[in-house]
Design an enzyme around this catalytic site. Structure first.
Site, PDB file in Angstrom:
ATOM      1  N   SER A  70      30.341 -63.818-109.884  1.00  0.00           N
ATOM      2  CA  SER A  70      29.478 -62.093-109.328  1.00  0.00           C
ATOM      3  C   SER A  70      30.457 -62.117-108.471  1.00  0.00           C
ATOM      4  O   SER A  70      30.995 -61.088-107.890  1.00  0.00           O
ATOM      5  CB  SER A  70      28.013 -63.327-108.539  1.00  0.00           C
ATOM      6  OG  SER A  70      28.735 -64.164-107.783  1.00  0.00           O
TER       7      SER A  70
ATOM      8  N   HIS B   3      31.409 -63.258-102.651  1.00  0.00           N
ATOM      9  CA  HIS B   3      30.462 -61.267-103.142  1.00  0.00           C
ATOM     10  C   HIS B   3      31.257 -60.820-101.939  1.00  0.00           C
ATOM     11  O   HIS B   3      31.792 -59.708-102.098  1.00  0.00           O
ATOM     12  CB  HIS B   3      28.915 -61.023-102.691  1.00  0.00           C
ATOM     13  CG  HIS B   3      27.962 -62.136-103.589  1.00  0.00           C
ATOM     14  ND1 HIS B   3      26.990 -61.960-103.517  1.00  0.00           N
ATOM     15  CD2 HIS B   3      28.497 -63.006-104.819  1.00  0.00           C
ATOM     16  CE1 HIS B   3      26.898 -62.504-104.642  1.00  0.00           C
ATOM     17  NE2 HIS B   3      27.320 -63.514-105.000  1.00  0.00           N
TER      18      HIS B   3
END
Lengths: 283, 282
Positions: free
Chosen positions: B122, B177
């Site tokens: 991610s 992230h």
């Protein structure tokens, strides 16, 4: 006095202004170099690296807490503060939303055929994308191709003013005012006056702001600048009158962030420049 | 079949990354891999990364912690990867994927506990979103409008929603992230150029961002400010003076007290405890 002499008479940005402009960049580099400094110290003095890291974090925490307290206090105590925050946010949003697409399109067009008008378009698009540095070479080239292109000279003046080149900006704008005093609905006159004001030439600025007001009316910003230049020339009554116009009640219409900012500044300035009758009564 | 191969040939990096996701999932355990398996295959944990295993800053971005994690990230990869790869080319796409992975690993490594392992693509996927944001911003998006265009608004919404999910759902490392997003943005902003634009000097803010990013990467590889670095350095130290310095630095880093561990025996106990906790994880 011709354009060049006029421009030479203007000093550059003041030392304090230069310092204030350099401050954010200095802070940026201090933050950028922080990990490298920690690492450099840690390679030879591990204990000091840990201590430096911890003290930096503690200082940052304290600074954030006190920063929040100071911001809250300023918001309550200093009237222009909320308006200042609003105008800063508006400028940030405008910068974030600036679109480079038209500028890139204009550069692409220039590869096929170069004309003064296309160079002007590229310069104008770069200014629209808030990139004065990129605009300047295109506008200079436009003027090289067509020295009579007044619009290019006006845009060049704005770009140079944005970059802090006051002498050169004043030279370009003076040329525009000489040729076409009403260019950009008086914009050239206003920004030429602003160049003189920033360059520490209040008498010339006052004359030009006054002319702008007579010929074009002006807005809260131009009245605030006019008042400032009058105050710098010790014309307290004139300054009061102009500050009063800038600080006039807003009515039902919502002011833009910038108008709100100048209105707030003018309201505070009115405390320092009260009306003559009020001063007399007070005495 | 030929049509599928032809399509995959146009997006080789996306296809290879997706293949790596699935292969590594089967090599560990596609349903519920054990922590020790993930660590063995390259999960990024601050202790190991700071102890000479910098390659984990890339390897973690191909590992996943379970079926749902794998499916979600693979779906995200095949949704946004092909368009970006076609737009900027496979080499640039690969560079942006790796930049996002390293950026995510660095920020998570500095933010999280050094004992917490990090897995998942991610961070790198956020890097791709950051790159798309940078390209939309820089080149104006389809039909112009920059960040105000429909593309720009959709991207910002997608990023905001995913960051919000990261804050709400436990076990999700939003630090990775954010790091991946920033790294992808900077990499695309600096690396992908428009043929129409003239080459320009690097803007001071971007140069500062590069120096900061490089400094953070070096600090992740040599975390001189962290306790785990000093306990391992103490164990490697050859002289008593070196051991003394690292003993005091360890005390300062872990408890703001230079003398929390008074002697080498105490340090040995701390080192054994760290080894035990790492071995337990393994």
């Amino acid at each position: 006095m011709d354009t060049n002499e006029e421009a030479r008479a203007l000093p550059g940005a003041r030392p304090l202004q230069r310092l204030l402009r350099a401050l954010p960049r200095a802070l940026l580099w201090a933050v950028a170099c922080w990990p490298v400094v920690i690492l450099g110290v840690g390679m030879s003095r591990p204990l000091e690296a840990v201590a430096l890291h911890q003290s930096t974090m503690q200082t940052l925490g304290v600074a954030l807490r006190w920063g929040a307290i100071v911001v809250l206090a300023l918001a309550v105590l200093v009237p222009p503060f909320p308006a200042g925050i609003r105008v800063l946010l508006a400028r940030l949003v405008a910068r974030l939303r600036a679109d480079r697409g038209p500028f890139l399109h204009a550069i692409g067009e220039l590869r096929h055929l170069e004309t003064a008008a296309r160079q002007l378009e590229a310069g104008r698009a770069a200014l629209g994308a808030m990139d004065a540095r990129a605009a300047i070479p295109h506008l200079v080239r436009a003027l090289a191709l067509d020295p009579e292109l007044i619009a290019a000279r006006y845009q060049l003046g704005l770009a140079l003013l944005d970059r802090g080149a006051l002498r050169e900006a004043a030279g370009a704008l003076h040329h525009v005012v000489d040729r076409d005093p009403t260019h950009a609905f008086g914009g050239a006159l206003l920004w030429l006056a602003r160049c003189h004001q920033l360059g520490g030439n209040p008498h010339e600025a006052m004359a030009l702001f006054g002319r702008h007001e007579r010929e074009h009316g002006g807005n809260r910003r131009s009245h605030y600048w006019l008042a400032q230049s009058r105050a710098a020339c010790a014309d307290r009554a004139g300054a009061h009158a102009a500050f009063a116009i800038a600080a006039a009640p807003r009515g039902k219409q919502r002011l833009s962030a910038e108008e709100g900012w100048y209105r707030a500044l003018a309201r505070v300035a009115l405390w320092r420049f009260p009306a003559a009758t009020t001063r007399g009564a007070a005495r | 079949m030929n049509e599928l191969l032809r399509r995959l040939d146009a997006i080789p990096v996306t296809a290879l990354v997706a293949l790596a996701y699935v292969s590594l999932a089967f090599l560990t355990d596609p349903f519920e891999p054990a922590t020790e398996q993930l660590i063995a295959f390259g999960a990024a944990r601050g202790v190991e990364v700071g102890n000479g295993e910098g390659w984990r800053l890339i390897s973690y971005a191909f590992l996943h912690g379970g079926t749902l994690h794998l499916l979600f990230n693979t779906w995200a990869l095949v949704s946004i990867g092909p368009a970006l790869e076609r737009a900027i080319g496979s080499k640039s796409f690969a560079a942006i994927y790796l930049a996002g992975a390293v950026g995510g690993g660095v920020v998570a490594g500095l933010w999280n506990s050094p004992l917490v392992p990090l897995v998942g693509g991610s961070g790198a996927l956020f890097g791709m979103l950051g790159a798309m944001l940078a390209l939309t911003w820089k080149f104006g998006g389809h039909g112009g409008g920059g960040i105000r265009s429909q593309n720009g608004r959709q991207l910002l919404s997608m990023i905001a929603i995913n960051l919000l999910i990261g804050f709400v759902v436990p076990m999700v490392s939003n630090a990775a992230h954010i790091g991946g997003l920033l790294a992808g943005f900077v990499a695309a902003w600096l690396g992908v150029r428009d043929a129409r634009a003239e080459r320009r000097r690097l803007a001071p803010a971007m140069l500062a961002a590069l120096v900061f990013a490089a400094g953070l990467l070096l600090l992740t590889l040599h975390p001189v400010h962290r306790w785990d670095y000093h306990i391992l350095a103490w164990n490697r130290a050859k002289t008593a003076a070196e051991r003394e310095v690292h003993r005091r630095a360890f005390g300062l880093a872990i408890a703001d007290n230079e003398d929390i561990v008074r002697d080498d025996d105490g340090m040995q106990r701390e080192f054994d405890a760290l080894q035990k906790s790492l071995a337990f994880d393994r």
